[in-house]
Design an enzyme around this catalytic site. Sequence first.
Site, mmCIF file in Angstrom:
data_model
loop_
_atom_site.group_PDB
_atom_site.id
_atom_site.type_symbol
_atom_site.label_atom_id
_atom_site.label_comp_id
_atom_site.label_asym_id
_atom_site.label_seq_id
_atom_site.Cartn_x
_atom_site.Cartn_y
_atom_site.Cartn_z
ATOM 1 N N GLU A 104 0.945 -1.231 0.257
ATOM 2 C CA GLU A 104 0.111 -0.052 0.070
ATOM 3 C C GLU A 104 0.839 1.190 0.129
ATOM 4 O O GLU A 104 1.936 1.335 0.469
ATOM 5 C CB GLU A 104 -0.877 0.023 1.437
ATOM 6 C CG GLU A 104 -2.347 -0.235 1.000
ATOM 7 C CD GLU A 104 -3.222 0.671 0.343
ATOM 8 O OE1 GLU A 104 -2.760 1.333 -0.575
ATOM 9 O OE2 GLU A 104 -4.214 0.995 0.668
ATOM 10 N N ASP A 105 0.354 2.232 -0.574
ATOM 11 C CA ASP A 105 1.096 3.752 -0.549
ATOM 12 C C ASP A 105 1.080 4.253 0.672
ATOM 13 O O ASP A 105 2.247 4.702 1.336
ATOM 14 C CB ASP A 105 0.430 4.633 -1.505
ATOM 15 C CG ASP A 105 -1.307 4.603 -1.373
ATOM 16 O OD1 ASP A 105 -1.700 3.895 -0.661
ATOM 17 O OD2 ASP A 105 -1.664 5.392 -2.287
ATOM 18 N N ASP A 108 -3.608 5.708 6.311
ATOM 19 C CA ASP A 108 -4.259 6.890 6.866
ATOM 20 C C ASP A 108 -5.395 6.291 8.028
ATOM 21 O O ASP A 108 -4.846 6.235 9.211
ATOM 22 C CB ASP A 108 -5.065 7.566 5.809
ATOM 23 C CG ASP A 108 -5.815 9.057 6.324
ATOM 24 O OD1 ASP A 108 -5.378 9.698 7.182
ATOM 25 O OD2 ASP A 108 -6.397 9.431 5.199
ATOM 26 N N PHE A 158 -2.355 16.004 3.728
ATOM 27 C CA PHE A 158 -2.723 15.265 2.441
ATOM 28 C C PHE A 158 -1.351 15.428 1.399
ATOM 29 O O PHE A 158 -0.838 16.475 1.049
ATOM 30 C CB PHE A 158 -3.847 15.999 2.086
ATOM 31 C CG PHE A 158 -4.384 15.209 0.622
ATOM 32 C CD1 PHE A 158 -4.917 14.053 0.773
ATOM 33 C CD2 PHE A 158 -3.910 15.730 -0.623
ATOM 34 C CE1 PHE A 158 -5.330 13.104 -0.470
ATOM 35 C CE2 PHE A 158 -4.385 14.926 -1.810
ATOM 36 C CZ PHE A 158 -5.197 13.998 -1.515
ATOM 37 N N ASP A 165 -2.019 10.544 -5.587
ATOM 38 C CA ASP A 165 -2.559 11.819 -6.258
ATOM 39 C C ASP A 165 -3.223 12.688 -5.605
ATOM 40 O O ASP A 165 -3.895 12.526 -4.532
ATOM 41 C CB ASP A 165 -3.409 11.277 -7.362
ATOM 42 C CG ASP A 165 -4.718 10.684 -7.015
ATOM 43 O OD1 ASP A 165 -4.682 10.149 -5.727
ATOM 44 O OD2 ASP A 165 -5.873 11.348 -7.623
ATOM 45 N N ARG A 171 0.950 12.086 -9.428
ATOM 46 C CA ARG A 171 1.481 10.736 -9.164
ATOM 47 C C ARG A 171 3.013 10.408 -9.807
ATOM 48 O O ARG A 171 3.597 9.621 -9.323
ATOM 49 C CB ARG A 171 0.697 9.547 -9.840
ATOM 50 C CG ARG A 171 -0.893 9.516 -9.276
ATOM 51 C CD ARG A 171 -1.429 8.352 -9.905
ATOM 52 N NE ARG A 171 -2.890 8.459 -9.869
ATOM 53 C CZ ARG A 171 -3.694 8.057 -8.863
ATOM 54 N NH1 ARG A 171 -3.074 7.778 -7.837
ATOM 55 N NH2 ARG A 171 -5.024 7.819 -8.893
HETATM 56 P P1 5GP Z 1 -7.372 4.853 4.675
HETATM 57 O O1 5GP Z 1 -8.534 3.802 4.203
HETATM 58 O O2 5GP Z 1 -6.172 4.364 5.396
HETATM 59 O O3 5GP Z 1 -8.009 6.261 5.340
HETATM 60 O O4 5GP Z 1 -6.557 5.180 3.332
HETATM 61 C C1 5GP Z 1 -5.832 4.645 2.498
HETATM 62 C C2 5GP Z 1 -6.200 5.458 1.118
HETATM 63 O O5 5GP Z 1 -6.268 6.533 1.037
HETATM 64 C C3 5GP Z 1 -4.634 5.069 0.404
HETATM 65 O O6 5GP Z 1 -4.268 3.758 -0.227
HETATM 66 C C4 5GP Z 1 -4.621 6.295 -0.599
HETATM 67 O O7 5GP Z 1 -5.123 5.860 -1.474
HETATM 68 C C5 5GP Z 1 -5.737 7.276 -0.009
HETATM 69 N N1 5GP Z 1 -5.010 8.210 0.753
HETATM 70 C C6 5GP Z 1 -4.753 8.390 2.156
HETATM 71 N N2 5GP Z 1 -4.169 9.586 2.809
HETATM 72 C C7 5GP Z 1 -3.712 10.182 1.585
HETATM 73 C C8 5GP Z 1 -2.954 11.194 1.272
HETATM 74 O O8 5GP Z 1 -2.502 11.867 2.140
HETATM 75 N N3 5GP Z 1 -2.760 11.676 0.042
HETATM 76 C C9 5GP Z 1 -3.416 10.931 -1.078
HETATM 77 N N4 5GP Z 1 -3.262 11.275 -2.192
HETATM 78 N N5 5GP Z 1 -3.960 9.724 -0.772
HETATM 79 C C10 5GP Z 1 -4.240 9.352 0.388
#
Ligand code: 5GP
Length: 181
Positions: A104-105, A108, A158, A165, A171
């Site tokens: 995963e990137d 959050d 963010f 993105d 990206r």
């Molecule tokens: P979560 O489910 O943990 O809230 O978020 C996971 C997904 O939300 C990540 O795989 C990503 O695609 C997106 N995401 C979460 N934080 C960020 C951020 O700071 N920037 C961007 N571009 N995407 C985010």
Amino acid sequence: MTMLDKDINDLKVLISEKDIQNKLPELALKIENAFNSNEDIYVICVLKGSVMFCADLVKHFKNNVQMEFIRISSYGNETKSSNNLQAIDLTLPNLDDKNVLIVEDIIDTGLTARFLTDLFKIKHHPKKLIFAALLNKKCARQVEIEPDLYGFIIDDKFVVGYGLDYKGYFRNLPYIAYFPE
Ligand code: 5GP
């Protein structure tokens, strides 16, 4: 004509290209040690955000690797998380008794990580499942979950770049950056 309402010149670098690239061999080694096996690693790249990280990370593995790709819908064009998750394009080979690495990137809220981990444990029966993320927004967690391994802890900002993105843009940047308030 661009559809973008942000200026790339306003971006502030948070993690440089050099820092990212220096982190990858170390992280790849930790992942392989965690599998503790010389069997194949089935790498699951979670599109689209993990594309850069995953492509660079796998170059450092010594084990044989199979690469698979899945897509999860979560953010849309917004900068807030959603708990309305869906797995799209989830055509995977049989992963029973395999060493599986989810890449995963960023983690959050943790909702996507929770969703993916549950999905893989229920639908597939890996020998070992490891969840690796490049970025860990530890302070933004809404569900109790931690990646097994990660590259960097970041504040609740963010971020864009290196696969991540804003409205589909940025990206391609080789670093992680953010727009100061
Ligand atoms: P979560 O489910 O943990 O809230 O978020 C996971 C997904 O939300 C990540 O795989 C990503 O695609 C997106 N995401 C979460 N934080 C960020 C951020 O700071 N920037 C961007 N571009 N995407 C985010």
